[in-house]
Structure formats: structure tokens, C-alpha cells
Design a protein around this motif. Structure first.
Motif, PDB file in Angstrom:
ATOM      1  N   LYS A 117       1.956   4.802  11.836  1.00 63.79           N
ATOM      2  CA  LYS A 117       2.444   5.425  10.599  1.00 63.79           C
ATOM      3  C   LYS A 117       1.891   4.690   9.382  1.00 63.79           C
ATOM      4  O   LYS A 117       1.872   3.462   9.341  1.00 63.79           O
ATOM      5  N   LYS A 118       1.454   5.481   8.410  1.00 64.96           N
ATOM      6  CA  LYS A 118       0.964   4.910   7.154  1.00 64.96           C
ATOM      7  C   LYS A 118       2.161   4.603   6.262  1.00 64.96           C
ATOM      8  O   LYS A 118       3.154   5.321   6.278  1.00 64.96           O
ATOM      9  N   TRP A 119       2.038   3.512   5.487  1.00 67.39           N
ATOM     10  CA  TRP A 119       3.092   3.161   4.532  1.00 67.39           C
ATOM     11  C   TRP A 119       2.479   2.740   3.210  1.00 67.39           C
ATOM     12  O   TRP A 119       1.305   2.384   3.136  1.00 67.39           O
ATOM     13  N   ARG A 120       3.292   2.830   2.156  1.00 65.13           N
ATOM     14  CA  ARG A 120       2.917   2.403   0.802  1.00 65.13           C
ATOM     15  C   ARG A 120       4.101   1.626   0.234  1.00 65.13           C
ATOM     16  O   ARG A 120       5.237   2.047   0.376  1.00 65.13           O
ATOM     17  N   LEU A 121       3.797   0.504  -0.413  1.00 63.65           N
ATOM     18  CA  LEU A 121       4.847  -0.354  -0.953  1.00 63.65           C
ATOM     19  C   LEU A 121       4.501  -0.759  -2.377  1.00 63.65           C
ATOM     20  O   LEU A 121       3.505  -1.454  -2.598  1.00 63.65           O
ATOM     21  N   PRO A 122       5.318  -0.324  -3.377  1.00 67.02           N
ATOM     22  CA  PRO A 122       5.099  -0.790  -4.748  1.00 67.02           C
ATOM     23  C   PRO A 122       5.478  -2.265  -4.860  1.00 67.02           C
ATOM     24  O   PRO A 122       6.519  -2.690  -4.357  1.00 67.02           O
ATOM     25  N   ILE A 123       4.618  -3.043  -5.512  1.00 64.71           N
ATOM     26  CA  ILE A 123       4.821  -4.485  -5.653  1.00 64.71           C
ATOM     27  C   ILE A 123       4.500  -4.884  -7.090  1.00 64.71           C
ATOM     28  O   ILE A 123       3.639  -4.281  -7.728  1.00 64.71           O
ATOM     29  N   CYS A 124       5.185  -5.903  -7.567  1.00 62.84           N
ATOM     30  CA  CYS A 124       4.889  -6.494  -8.867  1.00 62.84           C
ATOM     31  C   CYS A 124       4.773  -8.008  -8.668  1.00 62.84           C
ATOM     32  O   CYS A 124       5.651  -8.622  -8.063  1.00 62.84           O
ATOM     33  N   THR A 125       3.683  -8.589  -9.161  1.00 70.04           N
ATOM     34  CA  THR A 125       3.489 -10.036  -9.055  1.00 70.04           C
ATOM     35  C   THR A 125       3.224 -10.622 -10.431  1.00 70.04           C
ATOM     36  O   THR A 125       2.430 -10.068 -11.199  1.00 70.04           O
ATOM     37  N   VAL A 126       3.907 -11.723 -10.711  1.00 69.06           N
ATOM     38  CA  VAL A 126       3.676 -12.483 -11.935  1.00 69.06           C
ATOM     39  C   VAL A 126       2.934 -13.754 -11.533  1.00 69.06           C
ATOM     40  O   VAL A 126       3.449 -14.568 -10.770  1.00 69.06           O
ATOM     41  N   PHE A 127       1.700 -13.881 -12.024  1.00 66.02           N
ATOM     42  CA  PHE A 127       0.883 -15.058 -11.746  1.00 66.02           C
ATOM     43  C   PHE A 127       0.940 -15.997 -12.942  1.00 66.02           C
ATOM     44  O   PHE A 127       0.780 -15.557 -14.077  1.00 66.02           O
ATOM     45  N   THR A 128       1.172 -17.283 -12.689  1.00 65.17           N
ATOM     46  CA  THR A 128       1.059 -18.310 -13.714  1.00 65.17           C
ATOM     47  C   THR A 128      -0.212 -19.082 -13.405  1.00 65.17           C
ATOM     48  O   THR A 128      -0.398 -19.568 -12.280  1.00 65.17           O
ATOM     49  N   ILE A 129      -1.076 -19.162 -14.407  1.00 68.63           N
ATOM     50  CA  ILE A 129      -2.384 -19.765 -14.205  1.00 68.63           C
ATOM     51  C   ILE A 129      -2.518 -21.000 -15.076  1.00 68.63           C
ATOM     52  O   ILE A 129      -2.152 -20.992 -16.252  1.00 68.63           O
ATOM     53  N   ASP A 130      -3.031 -22.061 -14.469  1.00 70.91           N
ATOM     54  CA  ASP A 130      -3.244 -23.313 -15.175  1.00 70.91           C
ATOM     55  C   ASP A 130      -4.610 -23.864 -14.789  1.00 70.91           C
ATOM     56  O   ASP A 130      -4.934 -23.932 -13.594  1.00 70.91           O
ATOM     57  N   ASP A 131      -5.383 -24.201 -15.760  1.00 70.52           N
ATOM     58  CA  ASP A 131      -6.687 -24.828 -15.534  1.00 70.52           C
ATOM     59  C   ASP A 131      -7.563 -24.022 -14.562  1.00 70.52           C
ATOM     60  O   ASP A 131      -8.194 -24.571 -13.665  1.00 70.52           O
ATOM     61  N   GLY A 132      -7.548 -22.700 -14.735  1.00 69.34           N
ATOM     62  CA  GLY A 132      -8.439 -21.854 -13.960  1.00 69.34           C
ATOM     63  C   GLY A 132      -8.010 -21.523 -12.549  1.00 69.34           C
ATOM     64  O   GLY A 132      -8.765 -20.926 -11.788  1.00 69.34           O
ATOM     65  N   LYS A 133      -6.788 -21.888 -12.163  1.00 70.71           N
ATOM     66  CA  LYS A 133      -6.286 -21.591 -10.818  1.00 70.71           C
ATOM     67  C   LYS A 133      -4.840 -21.107 -10.908  1.00 70.71           C
ATOM     68  O   LYS A 133      -4.084 -21.487 -11.808  1.00 70.71           O
ATOM     69  N   ILE A 134      -4.432 -20.296  -9.941  1.00 73.06           N
ATOM     70  CA  ILE A 134      -3.048 -19.811  -9.890  1.00 73.06           C
ATOM     71  C   ILE A 134      -2.167 -20.941  -9.399  1.00 73.06           C
ATOM     72  O   ILE A 134      -2.405 -21.505  -8.330  1.00 73.06           O
ATOM     73  N   GLU A 135      -1.132 -21.260 -10.198  1.00 78.67           N
ATOM     74  CA  GLU A 135      -0.188 -22.299  -9.772  1.00 78.67           C
ATOM     75  C   GLU A 135       1.135 -21.704  -9.304  1.00 78.67           C
ATOM     76  O   GLU A 135       1.854 -22.334  -8.536  1.00 78.67           O
ATOM     77  N   LYS A 136       1.462 -20.477  -9.774  1.00 79.65           N
ATOM     78  CA  LYS A 136       2.679 -19.799  -9.331  1.00 79.65           C
ATOM     79  C   LYS A 136       2.361 -18.339  -9.065  1.00 79.65           C
ATOM     80  O   LYS A 136       1.638 -17.698  -9.824  1.00 79.65           O
ATOM     81  N   ASP A 137       2.928 -17.831  -7.983  1.00 81.99           N
ATOM     82  CA  ASP A 137       2.763 -16.445  -7.565  1.00 81.99           C
ATOM     83  C   ASP A 137       4.164 -15.948  -7.238  1.00 81.99           C
ATOM     84  O   ASP A 137       4.712 -16.268  -6.196  1.00 81.99           O
ATOM     85  N   TYR A 138       4.753 -15.212  -8.184  1.00 80.55           N
ATOM     86  CA  TYR A 138       6.110 -14.696  -8.003  1.00 80.55           C
ATOM     87  C   TYR A 138       6.003 -13.199  -7.759  1.00 80.55           C
ATOM     88  O   TYR A 138       5.672 -12.434  -8.664  1.00 80.55           O
ATOM     89  N   THR A 139       6.265 -12.801  -6.515  1.00 86.08           N
ATOM     90  CA  THR A 139       6.053 -11.431  -6.072  1.00 86.08           C
ATOM     91  C   THR A 139       7.392 -10.764  -5.795  1.00 86.08           C
ATOM     92  O   THR A 139       8.262 -11.342  -5.157  1.00 86.08           O
ATOM     93  N   TYR A 140       7.493  -9.503  -6.263  1.00 82.89           N
ATOM     94  CA  TYR A 140       8.737  -8.745  -6.145  1.00 82.89           C
ATOM     95  C   TYR A 140       8.460  -7.395  -5.499  1.00 82.89           C
ATOM     96  O   TYR A 140       7.545  -6.679  -5.904  1.00 82.89           O
ATOM     97  N   TYR A 141       9.255  -7.078  -4.476  1.00 84.59           N
ATOM     98  CA  TYR A 141       9.197  -5.760  -3.836  1.00 84.59           C
ATOM     99  C   TYR A 141      10.481  -5.566  -3.050  1.00 84.59           C
ATOM    100  O   TYR A 141      11.230  -6.524  -2.793  1.00 84.59           O
ATOM    101  N   ASP A 142      10.742  -4.329  -2.689  1.00 83.41           N
ATOM    102  CA  ASP A 142      11.945  -3.998  -1.910  1.00 83.41           C
ATOM    103  C   ASP A 142      11.662  -4.288  -0.446  1.00 83.41           C
ATOM    104  O   ASP A 142      10.876  -3.592   0.192  1.00 83.41           O
ATOM    105  N   ASN A 143      12.284  -5.327   0.061  1.00 80.67           N
ATOM    106  CA  ASN A 143      12.061  -5.781   1.427  1.00 80.67           C
ATOM    107  C   ASN A 143      13.101  -5.210   2.397  1.00 80.67           C
ATOM    108  O   ASN A 143      13.185  -5.647   3.527  1.00 80.67           O
ATOM    109  N   SER A 144      13.876  -4.218   1.953  1.00 75.22           N
ATOM    110  CA  SER A 144      14.991  -3.731   2.783  1.00 75.22           C
ATOM    111  C   SER A 144      14.583  -2.671   3.792  1.00 75.22           C
ATOM    112  O   SER A 144      15.396  -2.271   4.605  1.00 75.22           O
ATOM    113  N   HIS A 145      13.350  -2.211   3.749  1.00 74.77           N
ATOM    114  CA  HIS A 145      12.955  -1.129   4.678  1.00 74.77           C
ATOM    115  C   HIS A 145      12.299  -1.671   5.903  1.00 74.77           C
ATOM    116  O   HIS A 145      11.586  -2.558   5.957  1.00 74.77           O
TER     117      HIS A 145
END
Length: 145
Positions: A117-145
Motif C-alpha cells: 500500500k502506498k502512503w503519504r505523510l505531511p511533515i514539518c521540520t525546523v532546522f537550526t543551522i550553525d557554521d554551515g551545518k545542521i545542529e538541530k532537526d526538530y521534526t513534526y508529524y502525526d505518528n498515530s497511524h
């Protein structure tokens, strides 16, 4: 010349941005996030992990309710395992917002499950970047399914 190239690449990535989205096209941090999504869709987990600092902080429902620290090696391994479960996994960027050190990306992740079965999941990620690299990756999605 270098600035022109960065702007050109930023503009090409901005083509994924819908009208009204907030992003500075001169923000080199946008290119880091663009590289991350390209690596994801190429299933190049080493390249994806290289977008992060040696150790980065992740907030992701798959890790539980609290932020966790992960090394580049652990990050690459997580995505290798995800690809084993969903070989055709793909992310489609919908919107990109940004400021000096934060890039927020709305995207749709899709794949075919082991059951076919094919699935699709909407996701939102907030990346915090410092000195040219990602230091924080805060990802949000509905994990209840």
C-alpha cells in the motif's frame, strides 16, 4: 562569482517555494537544506548525514517525546534502515520558510509499505543551522497511524 553561484542555486531551490513563503534567497543555509533533501531523494545517506554537525540534536516522534543526540553515523544508519523498510521513500518539498539560522520545511513523505500500500505523510521540520551545518532537526508529524 561564488556569490552568484550561491544565489543561482538558492533561486533554483526557491522554485519549490509557493508564493508568500518567507525565505531569504541570499541565505546560504537554504542550500544546506536543499542538499539534505536531494540526498534524501537520492537515498545517499552518507551525503545526507554530512549536512549535520558531527553530533546533532533531533526531536522526532520516532525517537520518543524528548530531544536526542545523534552522530552522523547514527543518522545515516537510521535512514538506511528506513530505506530497507520503504525502498521507494521520497520527500516532496511544499514550502520553505527561513531566517538567519532557521529553515522550516513543509514536505510530504511518501512510499510503498511492505504490504504494497502506498502512503503519504505531511511533515514539518525546523532546522537550526550553525557554521554551515545542521545542529538541530526538530521534526513534526502525526505518528498515530
Amino acid at each position: 562569482m561564488k556569490i552568484s553561484l550561491i544565489l543561482l542555486l538558492a533561486l533554483s531551490f526557491a522554485g519549490c517555494v509557493q508564493p508568500g513563503a518567507k525565505i531569504s534567497l541570499a541565505n546560504s543555509n537554504t542550500l544546506i537544506v536543499k542538499d539534505l533533501f536531494e540526498a534524501f531523494n537520492e537515498h545517499d545517506w552518507k551525503k545526507l548525514a554530512a549536512c549535520y554537525k558531527d553530533t546533532a540534536t533531533f526531536l522526532d516522534p520516532s525517537f520518543g517525546p524528548d530531544p536526542v543526540q545523534r552522530t552522523r553515523e547514527q543518522t545515516a544508519q537510521k535512514y538506511k534502515e528506513l530505506q530497507q523498510q520503504f525502498p521507494d521513500i521520497h520527500d516532496e518539498v511544499v514550502n520553505v520558510y527561513g531566517d538567519k539560522n532557521h529553515i522550516t520545511v513543509e514536505f510530504i513523505s511518501s512510499a510503498t509499505g511492505p504490504d504494497g500500500k502506498k502512503w503519504r505523510l505531511p511533515i514539518c521540520t525546523v532546522f537550526t543551522i550553525d557554521d554551515g551545518k545542521i545542529e538541530k532537526d526538530y521534526t513534526y508529524y502525526d505518528n498515530s497511524h
